[in-house]
Motif scaffolding. Structure first.
Motif, PDB file in Angstrom:
ATOM      1  N   ASN A 103       9.790   5.444  15.843  1.00 31.28           N
ATOM      2  CA  ASN A 103       8.902   6.504  15.363  1.00 31.28           C
ATOM      3  C   ASN A 103       8.475   7.395  16.535  1.00 31.28           C
ATOM      4  OD1 ASN A 103       6.832   8.026  14.113  1.00 31.28           O
ATOM      5  ND2 ASN A 103       6.550   6.380  12.619  1.00 31.28           N
ATOM      6  N   GLY A 104       8.789   8.685  16.431  1.00 33.53           N
ATOM      7  CA  GLY A 104       8.430   9.626  17.485  1.00 33.53           C
ATOM      8  C   GLY A 104       9.367   9.600  18.690  1.00 33.53           C
ATOM      9  N   LYS A 105      10.452   8.808  18.595  1.00 36.73           N
ATOM     10  CA  LYS A 105      11.389   8.693  19.722  1.00 36.73           C
ATOM     11  C   LYS A 105      12.738   9.348  19.378  1.00 36.73           C
ATOM     12  CE  LYS A 105       9.441   4.253  21.287  1.00 36.73           C
ATOM     13  NZ  LYS A 105       8.535   4.775  22.319  1.00 36.73           N
ATOM     14  N   LYS A 106      13.691   9.209  20.305  1.00 35.45           N
ATOM     15  CA  LYS A 106      15.002   9.855  20.126  1.00 35.45           C
ATOM     16  C   LYS A 106      16.090   8.814  19.857  1.00 35.45           C
ATOM     17  CE  LYS A 106      13.960  13.737  23.182  1.00 35.45           C
ATOM     18  NZ  LYS A 106      14.173  14.276  24.526  1.00 35.45           N
ATOM     19  N   LEU A 107      16.863   9.070  18.805  1.00 42.11           N
ATOM     20  CA  LEU A 107      17.970   8.187  18.414  1.00 42.11           C
ATOM     21  C   LEU A 107      19.256   9.010  18.435  1.00 42.11           C
ATOM     22  CD1 LEU A 107      19.010   5.486  17.112  1.00 42.11           C
ATOM     23  CD2 LEU A 107      18.521   6.520  14.898  1.00 42.11           C
ATOM     24  N   VAL A 108      20.279   8.500  19.099  1.00 44.16           N
ATOM     25  CA  VAL A 108      21.556   9.218  19.140  1.00 44.16           C
ATOM     26  C   VAL A 108      22.607   8.466  18.323  1.00 44.16           C
ATOM     27  CG1 VAL A 108      22.411   8.116  21.279  1.00 44.16           C
ATOM     28  CG2 VAL A 108      23.237  10.392  20.661  1.00 44.16           C
ATOM     29  N   SER A 109      23.539   9.210  17.732  1.00 39.08           N
ATOM     30  CA  SER A 109      24.718   8.612  17.118  1.00 39.08           C
ATOM     31  C   SER A 109      25.877   9.590  17.311  1.00 39.08           C
ATOM     32  CB  SER A 109      24.516   8.304  15.645  1.00 39.08           C
ATOM     33  OG  SER A 109      25.554   7.448  15.202  1.00 39.08           O
ATOM     34  N   THR A 110      27.075   9.141  16.963  1.00 39.64           N
ATOM     35  CA  THR A 110      28.265   9.955  17.217  1.00 39.64           C
ATOM     36  C   THR A 110      28.553  10.870  16.024  1.00 39.64           C
ATOM     37  OG1 THR A 110      29.076   8.087  18.499  1.00 39.64           O
ATOM     38  CG2 THR A 110      30.659   9.822  18.017  1.00 39.64           C
ATOM     39  N   LYS A 111      28.866  12.097  16.319  1.00 37.53           N
ATOM     40  CA  LYS A 111      29.158  13.117  15.300  1.00 37.53           C
ATOM     41  C   LYS A 111      30.258  12.629  14.349  1.00 37.53           C
ATOM     42  CE  LYS A 111      30.761  17.962  15.193  1.00 37.53           C
ATOM     43  NZ  LYS A 111      29.746  18.543  14.329  1.00 37.53           N
ATOM     44  N   GLY A 112      30.079  12.847  13.052  1.00 37.09           N
ATOM     45  CA  GLY A 112      31.107  12.531  12.061  1.00 37.09           C
ATOM     46  C   GLY A 112      31.230  11.058  11.708  1.00 37.09           C
ATOM     47  N   THR A 113      30.189  10.245  11.987  1.00 36.49           N
ATOM     48  CA  THR A 113      30.262   8.799  11.699  1.00 36.49           C
ATOM     49  C   THR A 113      29.289   8.407  10.584  1.00 36.49           C
ATOM     50  OG1 THR A 113      28.602   8.256  13.392  1.00 36.49           O
ATOM     51  CG2 THR A 113      30.912   8.263  14.092  1.00 36.49           C
ATOM     52  N   THR A 114      29.584   7.283   9.914  1.00 34.19           N
ATOM     53  CA  THR A 114      28.691   6.811   8.849  1.00 34.19           C
ATOM     54  C   THR A 114      27.335   6.340   9.385  1.00 34.19           C
ATOM     55  OG1 THR A 114      29.913   4.728   8.871  1.00 34.19           O
ATOM     56  CG2 THR A 114      30.451   6.255   7.124  1.00 34.19           C
ATOM     57  N   PRO A 115      27.246   5.687  10.571  1.00 33.36           N
ATOM     58  CA  PRO A 115      25.911   5.317  11.068  1.00 33.36           C
ATOM     59  C   PRO A 115      25.001   6.520  11.310  1.00 33.36           C
ATOM     60  CG  PRO A 115      27.570   3.985  12.153  1.00 33.36           C
ATOM     61  CD  PRO A 115      28.305   5.045  11.386  1.00 33.36           C
ATOM     62  N   LEU A 116      25.578   7.652  11.719  1.00 35.28           N
ATOM     63  CA  LEU A 116      24.770   8.866  11.911  1.00 35.28           C
ATOM     64  C   LEU A 116      24.141   9.270  10.576  1.00 35.28           C
ATOM     65  CD1 LEU A 116      23.778  11.348  13.555  1.00 35.28           C
ATOM     66  CD2 LEU A 116      25.927  12.469  12.980  1.00 35.28           C
ATOM     67  N   LYS A 117      24.949   9.270   9.513  1.00 35.26           N
ATOM     68  CA  LYS A 117      24.428   9.641   8.179  1.00 35.26           C
ATOM     69  C   LYS A 117      23.359   8.658   7.717  1.00 35.26           C
ATOM     70  CE  LYS A 117      28.159  12.313   6.162  1.00 35.26           C
ATOM     71  NZ  LYS A 117      29.173  12.410   5.123  1.00 35.26           N
ATOM     72  N   ALA A 118      23.600   7.351   7.958  1.00 34.85           N
ATOM     73  CA  ALA A 118      22.643   6.317   7.543  1.00 34.85           C
ATOM     74  C   ALA A 118      21.316   6.486   8.275  1.00 34.85           C
ATOM     75  CB  ALA A 118      23.223   4.929   7.807  1.00 34.85           C
TER      76      ALA A 118
END
Length: 281
Positions: free
Chosen positions: A131-146
């Motif tokens: 909460n209030g922090k930064k989360l990164v994921s890889t473009k075009g992946t299902t974990p990013l959408k989740a």
């Protein structure tokens, strides 16, 4: 010429006429599909694709069939198969309903789920801790959408960042540009094991998703799909897949000769009792 749609010649027909089998691979999806120290495509999914290529060779009688490797990214891998530029995508791609509208999948070679990679000193244990922090994921992946969906639905006020590839996302966590990297846990273990300081990173959290990973192939080529499904089923039922699995998940792997120490999960063991290309997602 490569096939570029449903109306064109199928993969088997093209290979029988002297064409190459084009295998798509990834740059940093350790241990599934990545470039080793010699910049050659290696990995668990790559080894499986070479077994599938052998089945294509036998079926078509094209003894001298060339296998061409094509590097793809998370962002363009589906389009490459859909456009007929690759016949098999050997990576860490999740079979889901949205993707099945564009491409086909064979029987899963791995089942994983998205968790988080954080710095070892981090207090983050669950996605709610971001909460209030930064989360990164890889473009075009299902974990990013989740992650985007969880953030929206639970009003968690997380800043979600996109990285162009897995390696950059890990670097962002290491440098403090992001507090966590959400991705399939097996990829996180592999990426962390191959960093300069693996002990500086840890994998945390419950599964945010369930991801059946499978080799992608063209959608409108039933003859090719039937052969690939039959060979995948044979590899699983005969247990020929087991030493290939052990080689990449239990033994030291390039480039740093460190093992991931990941035995076959209960989820995957159960799935392999009745191997099918059907997944309920």
């Amino acid at each position: 010429m490569l096939a570029t749609g449903g109306a064109s010649a199928g993969v088997l027909e093209r290979v029988a006429a002297g064409g190459a089998l084009v295998v798509a691979h990834r740059e940093s999806s350790i241990p599934f599909s990545y470039l080793d120290g010699k910049k050659e495509a290696v990995g668990y999914a790559v080894d499986l694709c070479l077994k599938l290529a052998e089945a294509v060779r036998k079926k078509t009688g094209a003894k001298n069939m060339p296998v061409e490797f094509l590097q793809v990214t998370p962002a363009n891998r589906i389009a490459m198969v859909e456009a007929g530029k690759a016949d098999l995508e050997c990576g860490s791609t999740t079979n889901n309903a949205e993707r099945r509208q564009k491409v086909a999948f064979t029987i899963p070679h791995f089942i994983t789920g998205a968790r988080m990679l954080v710095r070892t000193e981090s207090k983050v244990e669950r996605i709610e801790d971001l909460n209030g922090k930064k989360l990164v994921s890889t473009k075009g992946t299902t974990p990013l959408k989740a992650a985007e969906q969880a953030n929206r639905e639970r009003l968690m006020n997380i800043t979600i960042l996109e990285a162009p590839d897995h390696a950059r996302a890990v670097e962002m966590v290491e440098k403090g540009e992001a507090d966590a990297f959400v991705m399939d846990d097996v990829l996180l273990y592999g990426l962390a094991a191959n960093r300069a300081k693996p002990e500086a990173l840890k994998v945390v959290g419950k599964f945010l998703t369930t991801e059946p990973l499978a080799i992608m192939l063209p959608k409108n080529d039933p003859e090719f799909k039937k052969l690939i499904d039959e060979e995948m089923r044979r590899l699983i039922v005969s247990k020929e897949i087991q030493p290939i699995y052990d080689k990449w998940f239990l033994k030291p792997i390039p480039p740093n000769d460190k093992p991931l120490n990941l035995p076959v999960s209960y989820l995957l063991k159960d799935f392999w009792k009745y191997p099918s290309d059907f997944v309920p997602f």
